[in-house]
Motif scaffolding. Structure first.
Motif, short mmCIF file in Angstrom:
data_model
loop_
_atom_site.label_atom_id
_atom_site.label_comp_id
_atom_site.label_asym_id
_atom_site.label_seq_id
_atom_site.Cartn_x
_atom_site.Cartn_y
_atom_site.Cartn_z
N ILE A 120 -11.29 -3.86 -1.77
CA ILE A 120 -10.78 -2.71 -2.52
C ILE A 120 -10.55 -1.57 -1.54
N THR A 121 -9.30 -1.17 -1.38
CA THR A 121 -9.02 -0.06 -0.48
C THR A 121 -9.32 1.27 -1.19
N GLY A 123 -7.87 4.12 -0.73
CA GLY A 123 -6.73 4.97 -0.97
C GLY A 123 -6.78 6.23 -0.13
N HIS A 179 2.85 0.95 -0.47
CA HIS A 179 2.05 -0.27 -0.31
C HIS A 179 2.90 -1.52 -0.10
N THR A 193 -5.77 -2.31 -4.57
CA THR A 193 -5.55 -1.07 -3.85
C THR A 193 -5.60 0.16 -4.75
N ALA A 235 -8.08 -4.27 5.08
CA ALA A 235 -8.19 -5.15 3.92
C ALA A 235 -7.33 -6.39 4.11
N SER A 293 -2.80 -3.64 -7.90
CA SER A 293 -2.90 -2.20 -7.66
C SER A 293 -2.88 -1.43 -8.97
N VAL A 296 -6.82 -8.54 -2.67
CA VAL A 296 -6.95 -7.13 -2.34
C VAL A 296 -6.51 -6.32 -3.55
N TYR A 312 -7.00 1.66 6.14
CA TYR A 312 -7.81 0.95 5.15
C TYR A 312 -7.04 -0.27 4.62
N ILE A 313 -5.75 -0.09 4.39
CA ILE A 313 -4.92 -1.22 3.95
C ILE A 313 -4.88 -2.30 5.03
N ARG A 315 -2.36 -9.41 -4.09
CA ARG A 315 -2.64 -7.98 -4.11
C ARG A 315 -2.34 -7.39 -5.49
N SER A 363 -5.47 6.15 5.14
CA SER A 363 -5.14 5.25 4.03
C SER A 363 -4.41 4.02 4.54
#
Length: 324
Positions: free
Chosen positions: A9-10, A12, A130, A112, A98, A287, A110, A94-95, A285, A91
């Motif tokens: 879990i990013t 953000g 993203h 996000t 992940a 979101s 993942v 972090y992505i 992914r 941010s």
């Protein structure tokens, strides 16, 4: 009992509501039940978010969660609700982390939290969002966007283009290509049964050319070619009814012909539970489908419903996911 799927879990954008909705999601019983969460972000920012949301920091390291501390920014070094180059760079990192976890097989999907396009630009990150970041870092050309809310699934023939351009993109060749790709995307999620519907573009699907020629010249020929090739697809189905019919279970998915056509249908039905799934990649992914909400960031008031749902959807599909 089968092991719970592991979901990265990013966090953000640190200056947005991402940290708050992530910690609120970790405190939710549904998330605790369905997934083990690797939270990718800054530990100090997440601990600050716990304080702002009146939650114990112990949820960050528990039987259902742990933190992958990438750092980059620390709590108190930026202003909530403001565009920040440093937060934009953070941010992105972090992505990136992940994605690395998913590529290494340490997580199965993942989920996000929101990022800010202006902060990305300020941080000299050469992507607008993203989808473009995931596409580049997974070497995926033109990933597909799928919205899911309850049992309604909506693909998009086009995304961020003008309405005029979107109409120009409604061609037989593009429709055939997208149905093939959408069918593969559904198979990635373990969905192999049911009928895909193509929405009409014009009022009442054009009334056989009275209100436009796209249905006659492009959509119907595409459907006929796909059916002849053995694909379970129908259309054009008038856009004022196709989404309702899909919610009732008649179709397993709908191919929306432009951005707002599908967005309005899903978000009007349930704004907070509309989840975006990026398909056609080697990584699953999901979101939230809202932004960084700079106007309330740092207040501890942000709703985590969409973040909870994004994690739950990732956990639901992770066991069936097949990389293309």
């Amino acid at each position: 009992m089968a092991a719970k799927p592991s979901i990265a879990i990013t966090m953000g954008d640190p200056a947005g509501i991402g940290p708050e909705i992530v910690v609120r999601a970790l405190a939710d019983p549904l998330v605790q039940q369905v997934a083990f969460c690797y939270v990718v972000g800054s530990r100090s920012v997440l601990e600050d978010a716990c304080k702002r949301c009146d939650l114990p920091a112990s949820i960050l390291e528990s039987q259902w969660a742990c933190v992958k501390d990438v750092g980059i920014v620390e709590a108190g070094t930026y202003q909530y609700g403001e565009i920040s180059a440093e937060c934009g760079r953070a941010s992105f990192e972090y992505i990136k982390k992940a994605i690395e976890l998913a590529q290494a097989g340490k997580v199965q999907a993942v989920a996000t939290a929101p990022i800010n396009k202006e902060s990305l630009r300020a941080g000299s990150i050469p992507f607008i969002g993203h989808t473009e970041i995931f596409g580049e870092l997974t070497d995926t050309q033109d990933p597909l966007t799928l919205f899911e809310v309850r049992n309604l699934r909506v693909f998009f023939l086009s995304r961020h283009v003008s309405l005029k351009k979107a109409c120009e993109l409604v061609t037989k060749e593009r429709l055939v290509d997208y149905v093939l790709r959408c069918t593969k995307a559904l198979e990635q999620l373990g969905i192999t049964q049911g009928t895909m519907a193509i929405a009409g573009l014009n009022p009442h699907s054009g009334e056989h050319g009275l209100f436009g020629r796209e249905e006659v010249d492009a959509i119907t020929p595409a459907v006929e070619a796909l059916q002849k090739a053995g694909y379970n697809v129908v259309g054009p189905i008038s856009a004022d009814s196709v989404f309702h019919l899909a919610l009732q279970g008649r179709y397993n998915s709908v191919l929306s012909l432009y951005h707002d056509q599908g967005h309005i249908a899903t978000k009007t039905y349930d704004f907070e539970r509309t989840i975006s799934i990026t398909c056609g990649m080697p990584i699953l992914r999901t979101s939230v489908d809202h932004g960084t909400a700079f106007d309330i960031a740092g207040s501890g008031k942000a709703s985590a419903i969409s973040m909870i749902e994004a994690i739950a959807v990732a956990a639901k599909y992770a066991p069936f996911w097949k990389a293309q």
